[in-house]
Design a protein around this motif. Sequence first.
Motif, PDB file in Angstrom:
ATOM      1  N   GLY A   1       0.817  -1.204   0.000  1.00  0.00           N
ATOM      2  CA  GLY A   1       0.000   0.000   0.000  1.00  0.00           C
ATOM      3  C   GLY A   1       0.854   1.259   0.000  1.00  0.00           C
ATOM      4  N   ALA A   2       0.203   2.420   0.261  1.00  0.00           N
ATOM      5  CA  ALA A   2       0.897   3.710   0.404  1.00  0.00           C
ATOM      6  C   ALA A   2       1.690   4.086  -0.836  1.00  0.00           C
ATOM      7  N   ILE A   3       1.179   3.758  -2.014  1.00  0.00           N
ATOM      8  CA  ILE A   3       1.928   4.018  -3.239  1.00  0.00           C
ATOM      9  C   ILE A   3       0.952   4.188  -4.398  1.00  0.00           C
ATOM     10  N   HIS A   4       1.384   4.932  -5.417  1.00  0.00           N
ATOM     11  CA  HIS A   4       0.560   5.147  -6.606  1.00  0.00           C
ATOM     12  C   HIS A   4       1.115   4.368  -7.789  1.00  0.00           C
ATOM     13  N   GLY A   5       0.215   3.935  -8.656  1.00  0.00           N
ATOM     14  CA  GLY A   5       0.616   3.271  -9.881  1.00  0.00           C
ATOM     15  C   GLY A   5       0.184   4.060 -11.098  1.00  0.00           C
ATOM     16  N   THR A   6       1.003   4.024 -12.156  1.00  0.00           N
ATOM     17  CA  THR A   6       0.668   4.648 -13.439  1.00  0.00           C
ATOM     18  C   THR A   6       1.016   3.662 -14.542  1.00  0.00           C
ATOM     19  N   VAL A   7       0.100   3.499 -15.488  1.00  0.00           N
ATOM     20  CA  VAL A   7       0.263   2.491 -16.521  1.00  0.00           C
ATOM     21  C   VAL A   7       0.072   3.123 -17.894  1.00  0.00           C
ATOM     22  N   LEU A   8       1.028   2.890 -18.801  1.00  0.00           N
ATOM     23  CA  LEU A   8       0.871   3.291 -20.195  1.00  0.00           C
ATOM     24  C   LEU A   8       0.190   2.138 -20.916  1.00  0.00           C
ATOM     25  N   CYS A   9      -0.885   2.443 -21.632  1.00  0.00           N
ATOM     26  CA  CYS A   9      -1.688   1.407 -22.277  1.00  0.00           C
ATOM     27  C   CYS A   9      -1.900   1.720 -23.751  1.00  0.00           C
ATOM     28  N   GLN A  10      -2.181   0.672 -24.506  1.00  0.00           N
ATOM     29  CA  GLN A  10      -2.572   0.794 -25.908  1.00  0.00           C
ATOM     30  C   GLN A  10      -3.780  -0.104 -26.118  1.00  0.00           C
ATOM     31  N   ALA A  11      -4.913   0.511 -26.494  1.00  0.00           N
ATOM     32  CA  ALA A  11      -6.178  -0.218 -26.582  1.00  0.00           C
ATOM     33  C   ALA A  11      -6.456  -0.871 -25.226  1.00  0.00           C
ATOM     34  N   ASP A  12      -6.583  -2.212 -25.178  1.00  0.00           N
ATOM     35  CA  ASP A  12      -6.870  -2.866 -23.901  1.00  0.00           C
ATOM     36  C   ASP A  12      -5.653  -3.561 -23.311  1.00  0.00           C
ATOM     37  N   GLN A  13      -4.442  -3.159 -23.763  1.00  0.00           N
ATOM     38  CA  GLN A  13      -3.214  -3.805 -23.317  1.00  0.00           C
ATOM     39  C   GLN A  13      -2.335  -2.859 -22.498  1.00  0.00           C
ATOM     40  N   PRO A  14      -2.035  -3.180 -21.240  1.00  0.00           N
ATOM     41  CA  PRO A  14      -1.035  -2.409 -20.483  1.00  0.00           C
ATOM     42  C   PRO A  14       0.356  -2.649 -21.081  1.00  0.00           C
ATOM     43  N   LEU A  15       1.131  -1.579 -21.262  1.00  0.00           N
ATOM     44  CA  LEU A  15       2.473  -1.692 -21.836  1.00  0.00           C
ATOM     45  C   LEU A  15       3.562  -1.566 -20.777  1.00  0.00           C
ATOM     46  N   VAL A  16       3.471  -0.550 -19.938  1.00  0.00           N
ATOM     47  CA  VAL A  16       4.483  -0.291 -18.912  1.00  0.00           C
ATOM     48  C   VAL A  16       3.778   0.129 -17.627  1.00  0.00           C
ATOM     49  N   TYR A  17       4.176  -0.486 -16.532  1.00  0.00           N
ATOM     50  CA  TYR A  17       3.581  -0.198 -15.220  1.00  0.00           C
ATOM     51  C   TYR A  17       4.677   0.378 -14.330  1.00  0.00           C
ATOM     52  N   MET A  18       4.475   1.596 -13.818  1.00  0.00           N
ATOM     53  CA  MET A  18       5.416   2.238 -12.903  1.00  0.00           C
ATOM     54  C   MET A  18       4.695   2.645 -11.628  1.00  0.00           C
ATOM     55  N   GLU A  19       5.407   2.568 -10.507  1.00  0.00           N
ATOM     56  CA  GLU A  19       4.843   2.960  -9.223  1.00  0.00           C
ATOM     57  C   GLU A  19       5.801   3.897  -8.492  1.00  0.00           C
ATOM     58  N   ASP A  20       5.252   4.700  -7.576  1.00  0.00           N
ATOM     59  CA  ASP A  20       6.088   5.546  -6.729  1.00  0.00           C
ATOM     60  C   ASP A  20       5.228   6.146  -5.634  1.00  0.00           C
ATOM     61  N   VAL A  21       5.898   6.741  -4.635  1.00  0.00           N
ATOM     62  CA  VAL A  21       5.169   7.377  -3.551  1.00  0.00           C
ATOM     63  C   VAL A  21       4.417   8.605  -4.044  1.00  0.00           C
ATOM     64  N   GLY A  22       4.907   9.239  -5.084  1.00  0.00           N
ATOM     65  CA  GLY A  22       4.227  10.373  -5.695  1.00  0.00           C
ATOM     66  C   GLY A  22       3.723  10.006  -7.070  1.00  0.00           C
ATOM     67  N   ARG A  23       2.466  10.303  -7.346  1.00  0.00           N
ATOM     68  CA  ARG A  23       1.919   9.959  -8.665  1.00  0.00           C
ATOM     69  C   ARG A  23       2.661  10.691  -9.782  1.00  0.00           C
ATOM     70  N   HIS A  24       3.173  11.891  -9.482  1.00  0.00           N
ATOM     71  CA  HIS A  24       3.921  12.644 -10.484  1.00  0.00           C
ATOM     72  C   HIS A  24       5.221  11.925 -10.836  1.00  0.00           C
TER      73      HIS A  24
END
Length: 292
Positions: free
Chosen positions: A164-187
């Motif tokens: 927990g205590a973390i944000h995730g951001t995912v680059l996607c194309q159509a319905d496919q996730p390409l890259v998943y990154m996480e960090d304490v700051g969403r930025h």
Amino acid sequence: MATLTDTPYIIAPQPALPRLTRAVTGTDQTGRTVDLRVVEERPLTIYLNSREIVTAMTIGDYPVYLALGFLRNQGMLSDDDTVTGVDYDEELEVVVVRTAVVTDHEAKLQKKTRTSGCAVGTVFGDMMAGLDDLQLPETPVRTSDLYTLAATINRTPSLYLEAGAIHGTVLCQADQPLVYMEDVGRHNAVDKIAGWMFAEGVTATDKLLYTTGRLTSEMVIKTALMGIPTLVSRSGFTAWGVEIAKTVGLTLIGRMKGQRFTCLAGEQRLIRDMDPAEVADEPHRQSRKAAE
């Protein structure tokens, strides 16, 4: 597109996160002692050539992508720049990005805006710079893709699910996730995605950015400047974030959970090709918490 030389990128291995810590529970009178897994925070100082730019608090993974993406999203590194080398010193926790042409960014660095981003985000110069002439592509968004992405990402193994205590951001194309990154700051997570795209020469035209964080002005601005036409979040949104999305023509979707979502801007791009009644709602045990 940015040109990278043969200088190798030195990327730290995925850190052994999170760390174990001892805690005492408040769920019973005995004060039972338990071992918990908590996410690390550590400083990373980013240099552009010989100029120190910022020290960011981060979880410590993918420091090169974070540095490249931060500089890219701050307007200090453009697609026309040639990156001649990137040096990462794990012991000093420093990344130095070197370019063929050294540009003076002193005027931009004099103005700092502390944003609402977790772990305290910083924007240098005018936050709205570069948005006036921005033309985002009219890439359609299928609701079937949104439902698939929400279910897939929610089940993806992650530091969030572990500690927990973390944000995730995912680059996607159509319905496919390409890259998943996480960090304490969403930025920070968004900057890592931007750095990966910059380093790998990935185009943004047909991409979608998914985040667990709130859709604030900073998140909308960064997504637009990256050239990504659609931003989706599990969380809520701010009035300025919505206003900027409408101004720049960004499709903005919030509170994406199971069968539900709210489209705040760019609704003309939505293709409703799936009945929400056919979508299974999120099992409670898999549901991520999100700031509304």
